[in-house]
Enzyme design. Structure first.
Site, mmCIF file in Angstrom:
data_model
loop_
_atom_site.group_PDB
_atom_site.id
_atom_site.type_symbol
_atom_site.label_atom_id
_atom_site.label_comp_id
_atom_site.label_asym_id
_atom_site.label_seq_id
_atom_site.Cartn_x
_atom_site.Cartn_y
_atom_site.Cartn_z
ATOM 1 N N HIS A 72 0.844 -1.193 0.000
ATOM 2 C CA HIS A 72 0.000 0.000 0.000
ATOM 3 C C HIS A 72 0.877 1.240 0.000
ATOM 4 O O HIS A 72 1.770 1.386 0.832
ATOM 5 C CB HIS A 72 -0.913 0.017 1.231
ATOM 6 C CG HIS A 72 -2.126 -0.846 1.076
ATOM 7 N ND1 HIS A 72 -3.242 -0.706 1.853
ATOM 8 C CD2 HIS A 72 -2.384 -1.864 0.223
ATOM 9 C CE1 HIS A 72 -4.154 -1.601 1.480
ATOM 10 N NE2 HIS A 72 -3.649 -2.315 0.500
ATOM 11 N N TYR A 201 -9.421 5.730 6.816
ATOM 12 C CA TYR A 201 -9.593 6.176 8.193
ATOM 13 C C TYR A 201 -10.635 7.293 8.187
ATOM 14 O O TYR A 201 -10.391 8.363 7.631
ATOM 15 C CB TYR A 201 -8.272 6.703 8.751
ATOM 16 C CG TYR A 201 -7.240 5.634 9.045
ATOM 17 C CD1 TYR A 201 -7.011 5.215 10.350
ATOM 18 C CD2 TYR A 201 -6.487 5.052 8.025
ATOM 19 C CE1 TYR A 201 -6.064 4.242 10.638
ATOM 20 C CE2 TYR A 201 -5.536 4.073 8.302
ATOM 21 C CZ TYR A 201 -5.330 3.680 9.610
ATOM 22 O OH TYR A 201 -4.399 2.716 9.888
ATOM 23 N N PRO A 293 -4.462 0.701 18.473
ATOM 24 C CA PRO A 293 -4.213 0.178 17.123
ATOM 25 C C PRO A 293 -4.338 1.199 16.003
ATOM 26 O O PRO A 293 -4.024 0.876 14.857
ATOM 27 C CB PRO A 293 -5.271 -0.924 16.982
ATOM 28 C CG PRO A 293 -6.372 -0.518 17.915
ATOM 29 C CD PRO A 293 -5.699 0.157 19.063
ATOM 30 N N LYS A 297 1.031 0.198 14.977
ATOM 31 C CA LYS A 297 2.415 0.189 15.435
ATOM 32 C C LYS A 297 2.808 -1.024 16.276
ATOM 33 O O LYS A 297 4.001 -1.272 16.480
ATOM 34 C CB LYS A 297 2.689 1.454 16.260
ATOM 35 C CG LYS A 297 2.730 2.704 15.414
ATOM 36 C CD LYS A 297 4.058 2.846 14.701
ATOM 37 C CE LYS A 297 4.007 3.818 13.559
ATOM 38 N NZ LYS A 297 3.654 3.253 12.274
ATOM 39 N N TYR A 385 3.553 6.912 9.920
ATOM 40 C CA TYR A 385 2.796 5.718 9.545
ATOM 41 C C TYR A 385 3.701 4.661 8.917
ATOM 42 O O TYR A 385 3.572 3.465 9.191
ATOM 43 C CB TYR A 385 1.681 6.090 8.567
ATOM 44 C CG TYR A 385 0.591 5.043 8.489
ATOM 45 C CD1 TYR A 385 -0.569 5.168 9.239
ATOM 46 C CD2 TYR A 385 0.708 3.937 7.642
ATOM 47 C CE1 TYR A 385 -1.570 4.197 9.162
ATOM 48 C CE2 TYR A 385 -0.286 2.976 7.575
ATOM 49 C CZ TYR A 385 -1.429 3.112 8.330
ATOM 50 O OH TYR A 385 -2.414 2.155 8.269
#
Length: 391
Positions: A72, A201, A293, A297, A385
């Site tokens: 991704h 998200y 979550p 990580k 990220y």
């Protein structure tokens, strides 16, 4: 039984550590309290940072990941019915993430360990770590109905929050930092292709939602719910209806529905135990730290811990210097606290608090607007990220 490194826990951290040590010519024994089937079916994380992907490849465990994993190059943020894509490679100099479930990472590493590595004992329950302050620590464990002792030069606790490793560090020598959140995630697995090719998200006035995936045919989706929610209290259609509301946009995007095969609720918590080392006992992963979550990580932090330990022990073997081993806790905690910061920031950015005021709601939207309109803010999110350095 005797070995150089006794590893408690055969999750991804313990298994990867055994592999790294094997490749460095250092022997180890892995003790796992559950059976093999449980370890290979335990649903946990699914997002691998660039650094984790690189480590798995270098360790010889990347072939199936590269074949079946889903690279991704970004995520999508949704708020106020808008969509904004964060382009990772463009913002980070080429870094990305990989969608590849923890269950699959464990299967790959277990197969390698059983084929090439040292002993991996399933249904071997660690009872206590003893003598951590000495040069001969040991692990008392129960296997096949009898108690035994594993004598080691070093013990690495990869046995999670409820394991025995952390309990071997005297309470007067420790500090604990934690934060609990007044909500959790209702997570579902569904037999339906993901409705978007990257993670989504979504911040909504009704609560956060996440569209993720396990494969091209299996979706993983989450809803923010009140703390203490019973997953079974939510009907399948009720879940799909709520997901549809929270993912709503002003364009023609649609959420595809399918059979829900699993439901669970994950509590949200931030936790750090300092130090991560006591004598010859080293803590790794959830034994030392927990993150909500939202930032993906947890598994990646554990990988960073065992990479740090393997490098430090290899350095000691090659040079005779314990310098890197002595710095283990400090080295790991630098990365841990950056990941805690990032995960907390992502959580507070995207989850409306149950008692939020209208002012706080507007601030949350303003923060999202900043990410969507500022390359600097967007870069900070992308760098966090895709992962912090293991150094």
């Amino acid at each position: 039984m005797r070995t150089t490194v006794g590893i408690i826990g055969a999750g991804p951290a313990g298994l990867l550590l055994a592999r790294l040590l094997h490749n460095a010519g250092i022997d180890s024994v892995v003790l796992e309290s559950r059976d093999r089937a449980y370890v290979e079916q335990r649903q946990r994380a699914g997002i691998l940072e660039q650094g984790t992907v690189d480590v798995l490849r270098a360790a010889g465990s990347g072939e199936r990941m590269d074949r079946e994993g889903l690279r991704h190059d970004g995520i999508e943020l949704r708020f106020a019915r808008r969509r904004h894509r964060v382009d990772f490679p463009a913002l980070t100099g080429g870094r990305s993430v990989m969608v590849y479930a923890q269950t699959e990472v464990c299967k790959d590493l277990i197969a390698l360990q059983l084929k090439e590595g040292g002993p991996l004992l399933f249904e071997a329950e660690a009872l206590a770590v003893e003598g951590a302050e000495t040069d001969r620590p040991r692990v008392r464990f129960r296997h096949e109905g009898r108690e035994d002792v594993l004598e080691c030069d070093y013990v690495v606790g990869c046995d999670g929050f409820w394991g025995v490793s952390r309990k071997a560090i005297p309470a007067e020598l420790t500090q604990v930092f934690e934060r609990t959140y007044p909500f959790g995630w209702l997570g579902v697995l569904a037999d339906v292709p993901p409705s978007h090719d990257e993670l989504v998200y979504a911040r909504h006035d009704r609560g956060f939602a996440l569209l993720s995936m396990r494969s091209p045919s299996v979706s993983r989706l989450y809803l923010q719910v009140p703390e203490g929610t019973d997953a079974e209290a939510w009907g399948d259609e009720e879940i799909w209806d709520e997901l549809e509301r929270r993912f709503e946009t002003d364009d023609d995007w649609r959420l595809e529905r399918g059979p829900i095969t699993q439901k669970s609720v994950t509590p949200m918590r931030s936790y750090v135990h300092e130090p991560m080392r006591h004598g010859r006992l080293f803590l790794s992963g959830d034994a030392a730290h927990i993150v909500p979550p939202t930032g993906a990580k947890g598994l990646n932090l554990a990988v960073g811990d065992v990479v740090t330990f393997a490098r430090a022990l290899t350095h000691e073997r090659q040079t005779g210097s314990p310098e890197l081993l002595d710095a283990y806790s400090q080295t790991c905690l630098r990365r841990v606290w950056q990941a805690e910061r990032f995960s907390c920031d992502m959580t507070t950015l995207l989850h409306p608090a149950p008692d939020a005021t209208p002012f706080e709601d507007r601030l949350q939207l303003a923060r999202l607007e900043r990410v969507a309109s500022s390359r600097a803010a967007e870069t900070d999110l992308a760098e966090g990220y895709t992962g912090f350095s293991f150094g």
